[in-house]
Design a protein around this motif. Structure first.
Motif, mmCIF file in Angstrom:
data_model
loop_
_atom_site.group_PDB
_atom_site.id
_atom_site.type_symbol
_atom_site.label_atom_id
_atom_site.label_comp_id
_atom_site.label_asym_id
_atom_site.label_seq_id
_atom_site.Cartn_x
_atom_site.Cartn_y
_atom_site.Cartn_z
ATOM 1 N N ASP A 135 4.355 19.686 34.987
ATOM 2 C CA ASP A 135 5.137 18.778 35.850
ATOM 3 C C ASP A 135 5.868 17.610 35.012
ATOM 4 O O ASP A 135 5.182 16.560 34.958
ATOM 5 C CB ASP A 135 4.392 18.111 36.900
ATOM 6 N N VAL A 136 6.584 17.979 34.068
ATOM 7 C CA VAL A 136 7.328 17.172 33.274
ATOM 8 C C VAL A 136 7.476 15.678 33.730
ATOM 9 O O VAL A 136 7.224 14.684 33.260
ATOM 10 C CB VAL A 136 8.544 17.503 32.402
ATOM 11 N N PRO A 137 8.432 15.696 34.927
ATOM 12 C CA PRO A 137 8.562 14.089 35.522
ATOM 13 C C PRO A 137 7.256 13.560 35.735
ATOM 14 O O PRO A 137 7.236 12.449 35.631
ATOM 15 C CB PRO A 137 9.315 14.479 36.605
ATOM 16 N N GLY A 138 6.252 14.242 36.237
ATOM 17 C CA GLY A 138 5.024 13.642 36.477
ATOM 18 C C GLY A 138 4.350 13.099 35.334
ATOM 19 O O GLY A 138 3.561 12.023 35.331
ATOM 20 N N ILE A 139 4.219 13.762 34.339
ATOM 21 C CA ILE A 139 3.472 13.478 33.114
ATOM 22 C C ILE A 139 4.481 12.193 32.483
ATOM 23 O O ILE A 139 3.687 11.285 31.836
ATOM 24 C CB ILE A 139 3.734 14.694 31.920
ATOM 25 N N ALA A 140 5.908 12.177 32.468
ATOM 26 C CA ALA A 140 6.411 11.097 31.819
ATOM 27 C C ALA A 140 6.132 9.931 32.830
ATOM 28 O O ALA A 140 5.842 8.815 32.141
ATOM 29 C CB ALA A 140 8.036 11.483 32.278
ATOM 30 N N SER A 141 5.856 9.980 33.906
ATOM 31 C CA SER A 141 5.352 8.918 34.746
ATOM 32 C C SER A 141 3.791 8.183 34.418
ATOM 33 O O SER A 141 3.690 7.125 34.496
ATOM 34 C CB SER A 141 5.563 8.950 36.345
ATOM 35 N N ALA A 142 3.110 9.264 34.247
ATOM 36 C CA ALA A 142 1.722 8.933 33.864
ATOM 37 C C ALA A 142 1.755 8.379 32.508
ATOM 38 O O ALA A 142 0.884 7.448 32.298
ATOM 39 C CB ALA A 142 0.982 10.209 33.714
ATOM 40 N N ILE A 143 2.594 8.859 31.585
ATOM 41 C CA ILE A 143 2.607 8.050 30.307
ATOM 42 C C ILE A 143 2.921 6.604 30.480
ATOM 43 O O ILE A 143 2.433 5.670 29.971
ATOM 44 C CB ILE A 143 3.910 8.875 29.271
ATOM 45 N N ILE A 144 3.972 6.350 30.971
ATOM 46 C CA ILE A 144 4.300 5.051 31.429
ATOM 47 C C ILE A 144 3.200 4.123 32.048
ATOM 48 O O ILE A 144 3.033 3.114 31.853
ATOM 49 C CB ILE A 144 5.754 4.751 32.228
#
Length: 178
Positions: A135-144
């Motif tokens: 889940d690339v968008p989910g991982i990106a959100s988790a990074i932020i």
């Protein structure tokens, strides 16, 4: 473990680290895609400490070429690298236990791991964030989210201690007395 919870100096972007053999099953491609989709890549750093499977390095060449990404190769100074970063990431497709998450916690660093890997056994809401692998968008959100959150080192250090050898030995001894 004194001093392991030391925060990096304030200012600058997110500094995140992946530690391990860079192979498909570790989900580095998901992490890199998420990193490059997030605003964190503008002023942050994504470090990769570990050897690459050669064909995987070739496949990831465009992501690895981004100026915010540094492939460091095999390193012997992983504890120092972890202490110099804000968070650890490994969105594995599959993982045995997730010992590397505990290593990050022992250095006062939160972890981002996949629900399908070894992360769910060790990551709690106070010690990191769980994502769905792929889940690339989910991982990106988790990074932020990991960057914006103020992480207290105490729960991280306490969680790492729960899995220490003395704790394991004591639990095993208690079970054998039953």
């Amino acid at each position: 473990m004194a001093g392991h919870g030391r925060r990096r100096p304030a200012g600058g972007g997110l500094k995140i680290i992946f530690v391990g053999v860079a192979a498909v099953r570790k989900g580095l491609h998901f992490a890199l895609d998420a990193w490059l989709q997030s605003e964190a890549c503008r002023d942050g750093q994504f470090l990769i400490a570990g050897d690459f499977i050669p064909a995987y390095r070739e496949k990831l060449a465009p992501q690895l070429a981004h100026p915010s990404v540094q492939a460091l190769g095999h390193r012997r100074d992983v504890p120092a690298l972890m202490r110099d970063c804000d968070a650890f990431i490994m969105p594995s497709i599959e993982e045995g236990f997730g010992l590397v998450f505990l290593e990050a916690m022992a250095h006062g660093r939160p972890s981002l791991g996949a629900r399908s890997g070894g992360a769910p056994e060790v990551i709690t809401q106070d010690t990191g964030l769980l994502v769905d692998y792929g889940d690339v968008p989910g991982i990106a959100s988790a990074i932020i989210a990991a960057h914006r959150r103020k992480w207290s080192p105490q729960p991280l250090l306490e969680r790492a201690r729960e899995f220490s050898y003395p704790q394991f030995r004591d639990r095993l001894a208690a079970l054998s007395r039953q």
